[in-house]
Design a protein around this motif. Structure first.
Motif, mmCIF file in Angstrom:
data_model
loop_
_atom_site.group_PDB
_atom_site.id
_atom_site.type_symbol
_atom_site.label_atom_id
_atom_site.label_comp_id
_atom_site.label_asym_id
_atom_site.label_seq_id
_atom_site.Cartn_x
_atom_site.Cartn_y
_atom_site.Cartn_z
ATOM 1 N N THR A 119 0.829 -1.210 0.000
ATOM 2 C CA THR A 119 0.000 0.000 0.000
ATOM 3 C C THR A 119 0.860 1.256 0.000
ATOM 4 O O THR A 119 0.645 2.174 -0.800
ATOM 5 C CB THR A 119 -0.930 0.005 1.224
ATOM 6 N N THR A 120 1.824 1.318 0.903
ATOM 7 C CA THR A 120 2.643 2.529 1.008
ATOM 8 C C THR A 120 3.541 2.700 -0.220
ATOM 9 O O THR A 120 3.782 3.822 -0.661
ATOM 10 C CB THR A 120 3.509 2.490 2.280
ATOM 11 N N LEU A 121 4.041 1.585 -0.770
ATOM 12 C CA LEU A 121 4.886 1.686 -1.960
ATOM 13 C C LEU A 121 4.087 2.212 -3.146
ATOM 14 O O LEU A 121 4.600 3.018 -3.931
ATOM 15 C CB LEU A 121 5.488 0.320 -2.297
ATOM 16 N N ILE A 126 3.297 6.683 -6.957
ATOM 17 C CA ILE A 126 2.448 7.703 -7.581
ATOM 18 C C ILE A 126 3.056 9.083 -7.360
ATOM 19 O O ILE A 126 3.152 9.909 -8.281
ATOM 20 C CB ILE A 126 1.017 7.646 -7.010
ATOM 21 N N THR A 127 3.487 9.348 -6.130
ATOM 22 C CA THR A 127 4.132 10.622 -5.809
ATOM 23 C C THR A 127 5.422 10.800 -6.601
ATOM 24 O O THR A 127 5.693 11.880 -7.136
ATOM 25 C CB THR A 127 4.424 10.694 -4.302
ATOM 26 N N PRO A 167 11.031 7.393 -3.430
ATOM 27 C CA PRO A 167 9.874 6.519 -3.150
ATOM 28 C C PRO A 167 10.164 5.468 -2.093
ATOM 29 O O PRO A 167 9.260 5.069 -1.339
ATOM 30 C CB PRO A 167 9.575 5.881 -4.515
ATOM 31 N N VAL A 168 11.422 5.016 -2.016
ATOM 32 C CA VAL A 168 11.781 4.007 -1.016
ATOM 33 C C VAL A 168 11.668 4.599 0.391
ATOM 34 O O VAL A 168 11.083 3.994 1.298
ATOM 35 C CB VAL A 168 13.207 3.478 -1.265
ATOM 36 N N SER A 169 12.228 5.794 0.568
ATOM 37 C CA SER A 169 12.191 6.417 1.898
ATOM 38 C C SER A 169 10.769 6.802 2.295
ATOM 39 O O SER A 169 10.365 6.619 3.446
ATOM 40 C CB SER A 169 13.105 7.649 1.930
ATOM 41 N N LEU A 170 9.997 7.323 1.336
ATOM 42 C CA LEU A 170 8.616 7.700 1.631
ATOM 43 C C LEU A 170 7.803 6.484 2.070
ATOM 44 O O LEU A 170 7.066 6.542 3.067
ATOM 45 C CB LEU A 170 7.972 8.335 0.394
ATOM 46 N N SER A 171 7.928 5.406 1.321
ATOM 47 C CA SER A 171 7.103 4.229 1.602
ATOM 48 C C SER A 171 7.555 3.515 2.876
ATOM 49 O O SER A 171 6.718 3.102 3.683
ATOM 50 C CB SER A 171 7.155 3.263 0.418
#
Length: 234
Positions: A119-121, A126-127, A167-171
């Motif tokens: 879900t978070t990935l 998308i971001t 994206p890795v750090s965000l997720s």
């Protein structure tokens, strides 16, 4: 403790499976929880939309709630993104509400969808796609290449790795924080079931509500910051 470990339930269950191109695909509790959160948000949006079509000068409770939510979310985006906020209010507000409702769903006995990395990935990708699009739209190819080679050309690999790490750090940040709360509560209910009466509610308030709201704000704040930087042409 050993006997109690058998009762620990992290609420990750395969509900049913089906064959897709020769592979078994499972529908899990995460998919169901995501669907529930989406239906709640869509239902809320539908009700508010119908209500605002008949808005009155003297708002009632529901209209006040809707106007307060929109005002606060718009204000948050405007404070961070400035003149760029008009283009991203809808997106930021949508992911804010989705992540927040997902995080606090644990208060209602659900497994937070954001405790699943899938879900978070997906949200982080998308971001990341939006950030990359804004870079090429506003900085053009020349500006993007110059940014990768700043301050020296041999820095390009490092800058590329830095961009791919977004994206890795965000997720991972969102996933790890929500999962940790889910795991701790599962351990408490599994190992301390006999004395887990009433007092775990305080932990739910912290992990699901307080920490969930903080992580929602952090994800959206970082998203707005990255997008603003991507649109910076100076």
């Amino acid at each position: 403790m050993a006997s109690g470990a058998d009762d620990i339930d992290f609420m990750i269950h395969g509900l049913f499976s089906y064959e897709l191109f020769g592979h078994k695909v499972w529908i899990t509790t995460t998919h169901v929880c995501v669907l529930i959160v989406m239906l709640v948000l869509i239902g809320f949006a539908f009700v508010i939309n119908r209500k605002m079509k008949h808005a009155t000068d003297v708002p009632d409770t529901l209209q006040n709630i809707a106007e307060l939510i929109v005002e606060k979310l718009d204000g948050m985006v405007e404070n961070v993104m400035g003149e760029n906020s008009r283009k991203f209010k809808n997106y930021i507000s949508t992911i804010f509400l989705f992540i927040l409702f997902s995080n606090i769903s644990g208060l209602f006995g659900l497994r937070p969808p954001t405790a699943d990395y899938g879900t978070t990935l997906a949200m982080a990708l998308i971001t990341f796609t939006m950030i990359t699009f804004c870079k090429f739209k506003y900085q053009k190819v020349k500006g993007v290449l110059q940014g990768l080679c700043d301050p020296w050309p041999f820095w390009a690999p490092i800058n590329i790795i830095g961009d791919l790490a977004v994206p890795v750090s965000l997720s991972l940040r969102l996933f790890a924080n929500v999962l940790s709360g889910t795991v701790i509560m599962a351990l408490i209910y599994g190992l301390l079931a006999k004395i887990a009466i009433a007092w775990p509610a305080a932990l739910h308030v912290y992990f699901d509500l307080f920490s969930g709201a903080i992580q929602t704000y952090v994800f959206c704040m970082l998203t707005m910051t990255y997008v603003n930087q991507a649109m910076d042409t100076e």
